[in-house]
Design an enzyme around this catalytic site. Structure first.
Site, PDB file in Angstrom:
ATOM      1  N   SER A 188       0.837  -1.189   0.000  1.00 50.48           N
ATOM      2  CA  SER A 188       0.000   0.000   0.000  1.00 50.48           C
ATOM      3  C   SER A 188       0.882   1.253   0.000  1.00 50.48           C
ATOM      4  O   SER A 188       1.653   1.453  -0.936  1.00 50.48           O
ATOM      5  CB  SER A 188      -0.956  -0.037   1.194  1.00 50.48           C
ATOM      6  OG  SER A 188      -1.983   0.905   1.067  1.00 50.48           O
ATOM      7  N   GLU A 310      -9.487  -5.380  -3.975  1.00 52.61           N
ATOM      8  CA  GLU A 310      -8.851  -4.391  -3.100  1.00 52.61           C
ATOM      9  C   GLU A 310      -9.882  -3.508  -2.402  1.00 52.61           C
ATOM     10  O   GLU A 310      -9.828  -3.287  -1.190  1.00 52.61           O
ATOM     11  CB  GLU A 310      -7.902  -3.503  -3.911  1.00 52.61           C
ATOM     12  CG  GLU A 310      -6.757  -4.202  -4.601  1.00 52.61           C
ATOM     13  CD  GLU A 310      -5.525  -4.356  -3.738  1.00 52.61           C
ATOM     14  OE1 GLU A 310      -5.567  -4.007  -2.533  1.00 52.61           O
ATOM     15  OE2 GLU A 310      -4.511  -4.851  -4.259  1.00 52.61           O
ATOM     16  N   HIS A 404      -7.892  -5.471   0.056  1.00 45.45           N
ATOM     17  CA  HIS A 404      -6.646  -4.764   0.330  1.00 45.45           C
ATOM     18  C   HIS A 404      -6.054  -5.242   1.653  1.00 45.45           C
ATOM     19  O   HIS A 404      -6.772  -5.399   2.640  1.00 45.45           O
ATOM     20  CB  HIS A 404      -6.946  -3.261   0.394  1.00 45.45           C
ATOM     21  CG  HIS A 404      -5.749  -2.377   0.390  1.00 45.45           C
ATOM     22  ND1 HIS A 404      -4.823  -2.376  -0.618  1.00 45.45           N
ATOM     23  CD2 HIS A 404      -5.331  -1.426   1.276  1.00 45.45           C
ATOM     24  CE1 HIS A 404      -3.896  -1.468  -0.371  1.00 45.45           C
ATOM     25  NE2 HIS A 404      -4.162  -0.890   0.789  1.00 45.45           N
TER      26      HIS A 404
END
Length: 492
Positions: A188, A310, A404
């Site tokens: 990320s 995600e 995610h």
């Protein structure tokens, strides 16, 4: 166990065959007049420093980023420390993984239990370093136009990461690591950081491989965007200059930071890019496209990828979406919204409007930028490997999907760590963790993620687009989601 570093002696702890040296300073505390300044070398210490406890994370406010995640960390402005997991301090030169945590550049910690490097050390004879760096305004508030004496303050978080990599170069051999085989990895915001580091001359030569999970190809803030964020921040903080900012209690810095983030979320257009596009992230690395071409670190192998769902991390909290709302949202995303919806409905024939929107957002924000990054990289450097994580979480009644961050406890082989059951469900598959963990370790050791347990994993290029799918089965797939991919890339 004691190790002598250039700054002084540290004493770590041993557990289950792995040595941990935690909370080691790699730079001087960025407090007082050093707030908003680039990191400086640590002055050192006398005697033996206790390195059995993790140091505090960067100053941050609790945020709910989505589904339940591990505990909120202790924090302090005095946060520039790192942690070393090693099989031994025996003079061996082992490959090194340096992990840069994510958290939207506003939250997170290198001490999070999901990032425990013990399995890499024990199972693969690797050294793992996890890093804390300045977050939010303290790490990414641009002050160039406010005070010429604070140049580059908008990238202090990146400069912290570079300082940590220099510490690794100069010191890791004493901990059993090889400074000539360093792989920098991040998820990320950590992956976005690595994307930025690949283009920074100051970072060249400090790492020899890179792993970018769910963050490659993301847009950086330009100076134009950063200046708008800074103006909003100064207004929210009630100050006009850097001297006042440096004396502001850190709790007030965090309050102003939160106010700006909320304003960008609730007021589209409060900050706009040069093309008029609304900007929704308050803090990000700052890159000036007018400064000329960025360094791209040629010759460095790249492993990158995304997760299939995600956006499930956020859509799980969203209200139910009506069909007309879906059409309205998509009409603002693509020049051919009817065709885009047709393609995604073919891919997800039984999905509700909210699930279709979530997959579209996943591709638009994460997968397509990663593909563009891989395409551009592979055109000049062939050592690029792409993955797609597709195993769906069993938590939240399955609504998270392969969301995610879900791959992280698999990559680190930490399926029993705090918060994993709440996030992944009660029985995350250990064989999947073994496959991913071993592939990441192979990449750190050789620059190639191939392992005996995986089918042949071909390099990524713009013709075959070979992508390793990590799911119920792990197998290479050619150009997954091809129809949607073509629509997005044709819209460039």
């Amino acid at each position: 166990m004691r190790v002598t570093t250039p700054s002084g002696v540290v004493e770590g702890a041993e557990g289950d065959g792995v040595l941990l040296f935690a909370g080691i300073p790699y730079a001087e505390p960025p407090v007082g007049d050093l707030r908003f300044q680039p990191p400086r070398p640590h002055p050192g210490w006398d005697g033996v420093r206790d390195a059995t406890r993790f140091g505090p994370a960067s100053a941050q406010s609790p945020q709910r980023l989505g589904a339940p995640l591990p505990e909120f960390p202790d924090w302090s402005e005095d946060c520039l420390t790192l942690n070393v997991f090693t099989p031994g301090v025996d003079g061996a030169l082992r490959p090194v993984i340096v992990w840069i945590h994510g958290g939207a550049f506003t939250v997170g910690s290198g001490a999070m239990s999901w990032y425990d490097g013990s399995s890499f050390a024990r199972r693969h004879d690797l050294v793992v370093v996890t890093v804390n760096y300045r977050l939010g305004a303290l790490g990414f508030l641009s002050l160039d136009e406010v005070d010429g004496a604070q140049p580059g303050a908008g990238n202090n978080g990146l400069l912290d990461q570079i300082a940590a990599l220099r510490w690794v170069r100069d010191t890791i051999a004493a901990f059993g690591g090889d400074p000539g085989r360093v792989t920098v990895a991040g998820g990320s915001a950590g992956a976005i950081s690595i994307d930025a580091l690949l283009g920074m001359p100051e970072a060249q030569g400090l790492f020899h491989g890179a792993i970018l999970e769910s963050g490659a190809g993301q847009p950086f803030h330009t100076p134009h965007v950063a200046a708008q964020v800074t103006a909003l921040f100064l207004e929210a903080a009630g100050v006009s200059g850097v001297a006042e900012l440096k004396s502001l209690p850190v709790e007030d810095v965090l309050r102003a930071q939160g106010a700006v983030a909320a304003q960008l979320r609730t007021t589209p257009g409060a900050v706009r890019a040069e093309d008029g596009r609304p900007v929704t992230s308050a803090f990000s690395p700052v890159v000036d496209p007018a400064a000329g071409p960025r360094t791209t670190a040629p010759g460095i192998p790249i492993l990158l990828g995304t997760n299939l769902d995600e956006n499930g991390l956020w859509s799980v909290m969203a209200p139910e979406l009506a069909e007309e709302q879906l059409q309205r949202r998509v009409s603002r995303m693509h020049r051919d919204p009817d065709r885009l919806l047709e393609v995604y409905r073919e891919e997800l024939p039984d999905a509700a409007p909210g699930d279709i929107l979530s997959r579209i957002l996943t591709d638009m924000i994460f997968r397509i930028p990663a593909i563009r990054f891989a395409e551009a990289r592979a055109a000049s450097d062939p050592d690029v490997w792409m993955y797609l994580f597709t195993w769906p979480s069993g938590a939240q009644d399955g609504r998270l999907g392969a969301c995610h961050l879900l791959e992280l406890p698999f990559v680190f082989n930490q399926l029993t760590a705090a918060g994993v059951t709440e996030f992944a469900g009660p029985h995350p598959p250990q064989p999947l963790a073994d496959r991913m963990h071993d592939a990441w370790a192979a990449f750190a050791r050789t620059g190639d993620p191939a392992t005996p347990e995986l089918p042949e994993w071909g390099r990524y290029d713009a013709s075959a687009r070979t992508t390793m799918e990590f799911g119920a089965d792990s197998r290479p797939v050619g150009d997954p989601g091809a129809a949607a991919r073509r629509l997005w890339l044709d819209a460039r």
